[in-house]
Design an enzyme around this catalytic site. Structure first.
Site, PDB file in Angstrom:
ATOM      1  N   HIS A  79       0.866  -1.175   0.000  1.00 30.14           N
ATOM      2  CA  HIS A  79       0.000   0.000   0.000  1.00 30.14           C
ATOM      3  C   HIS A  79       0.908   1.231   0.000  1.00 30.14           C
ATOM      4  CE1 HIS A  79      -3.814  -1.803   2.109  1.00 30.14           C
ATOM      5  NE2 HIS A  79      -4.099  -1.536   0.848  1.00 30.14           N
ATOM      6  N   CYS A 122      -2.144   2.694   9.048  1.00 29.50           N
ATOM      7  CA  CYS A 122      -3.186   1.761   8.601  1.00 29.50           C
ATOM      8  C   CYS A 122      -4.378   1.772   9.553  1.00 29.50           C
ATOM      9  CB  CYS A 122      -2.647   0.328   8.546  1.00 29.50           C
ATOM     10  SG  CYS A 122      -1.244   0.094   7.482  1.00 29.50           S
TER      11      CYS A 122
HETATM   12  N1  ARG Z   1      -3.965  -7.220   6.493  1.00 32.26           N
HETATM   13  C1  ARG Z   1      -4.334  -5.984   5.876  1.00 32.26           C
HETATM   14  C2  ARG Z   1      -4.299  -6.116   4.384  1.00 32.26           C
HETATM   15  O1  ARG Z   1      -3.399  -6.738   3.864  1.00 32.26           O
HETATM   16  C3  ARG Z   1      -3.426  -4.883   6.335  1.00 32.26           C
HETATM   17  C4  ARG Z   1      -3.830  -3.552   5.809  1.00 32.26           C
HETATM   18  C5  ARG Z   1      -2.873  -2.466   6.185  1.00 32.26           C
HETATM   19  N2  ARG Z   1      -3.388  -1.210   5.859  1.00 32.26           N
HETATM   20  C6  ARG Z   1      -2.720  -0.216   5.270  1.00 32.26           C
HETATM   21  N3  ARG Z   1      -3.301   0.943   5.170  1.00 32.26           N
HETATM   22  N4  ARG Z   1      -1.524  -0.398   4.766  1.00 32.26           N
HETATM   23  O2  ARG Z   1      -5.159  -5.630   3.672  1.00 32.26           O
END
Ligand code: ARG
Length: 269
Positions: A169, A263
């Site tokens: 991300h 996150c």
């Molecule tokens: N386990 C989640 C996923 O892979 C973690 C999300 C993390 N969020 C972020 N904004 N980077 O979607």
């Protein structure tokens, strides 16, 4: 002497990790066989919320839902700018039902929610700099979603390609310090996207792989304080040299799902 930085109060949306777990693997950080301590995750998360409030920020929360273990990662649920809510459409089927839960929260709070047709993971991949929307792609949010976001928001959306699956991300590789200043880990981006970042932000603070692996780029800055993972020590020191005040908050238990401070935090702009 570094400049005196001025904080601006923010409004954040969060979701308690009451039902947190690592039950599936949708990014390289997740290992479903390994134990997760939910009580510790909740305690760490409460420390983050307390730190926000202690620094004058408003924190709203969404009720967590059993069976949605990643719902704690509120950043992914929408992108809000000027009170307009660009909703999410999650890549992983396991996370898709989260979109509706957050949508309900926004509707109850009086917002209309735009439902994107293409995969979009909210502030995970869409980042407001004060002037542009930086938009990650490569693993989750699609180019088509960038186009939809630009059309809906009426602000320039600048696409950036992520190339390292650990930094899947945009918010794992870059965060905003203030208007026209960002902090990022260059190697997480394609060569062309690195060029774009260099041109747009010649004064950016650059981070190392160690900082990035410690979730140091998954930080939240209010203009002065940087809520940052304590293991990103070198980055915290560099930011302090630029006049920012690091506020370390340890979310080690949530790192097991591939998420950190940012996150867990959606900013309602
Ligand atoms: N386990 C989640 C996923 O892979 C973690 C999300 C993390 N969020 C972020 N904004 N980077 O979607």
């Amino acid at each position: 002497m570094p400049e005196r930085r001025v904080p601006r109060p923010r409004r954040f949306l969060v979701c308690e990790p009451r039902h947190f777990a690592v039950q599936y693997a949708i990014n390289p950080w997740m290992h479903p066989g390994r134990p997760v301590d939910v009580d510790l995750a909740r305690e760490q998360w409460r420390t983050l919320v307390r730190a926000y409030r202690a620094h004058g920020h408003t924190v709203d929360s969404v009720e967590p839902v059993p069976g949605l273990p990643d719902m704690v990662f509120a950043a992914n649920a929408a992108f809000v700018l000027g009170g307009r809510v660009f909703g999410s459409r999650f890549h992983a089927p396991q996370r898709r039902p989260e979109a509706e839960r957050y949508e309900t929260w926004f509707k109850t709070a009086g917002y209309d929610v735009y439902r994107p047709r293409s995969v979009t993971e909210g502030e995970g991949d869409l980042v407001w700099t004060g002037r542009y929307v930086l938009a990650g792609t490569g693993f989750r949010t699609t180019r088509e979603a960038h186009r939809e976001a630009q059309e809906f928001l009426g602000h320039p959306v600048i696409g950036l390609t992520l190339v390292d699956p650990r930094f899947y991300h945009l918010d794992t590789a870059l965060f905003v310090l203030g208007d026209d200043t960002v902090c990022y880990y260059p190697e997480a981006f394609s060569p062309g996207s690195r060029g774009v970042l260099r041109r747009l932000f010649p004064d950016a603070v650059l981070a190392t792989r160690e900082d990035a692996l410690a979730f140091g780029l998954n930080s939240v800055c209010d203009g002065r304080h940087v809520f940052i993972a304590p293991r990103a020590e070198a980055l915290a020191a560099r930011l302090a040299g630029h006049g920012y005040v690091p506020v370390p908050v340890d979310l080690s238990e949530l790192h097991k799902a591939g998420g950190g401070i940012k996150c867990c935090t959606q900013e309602i702009h």
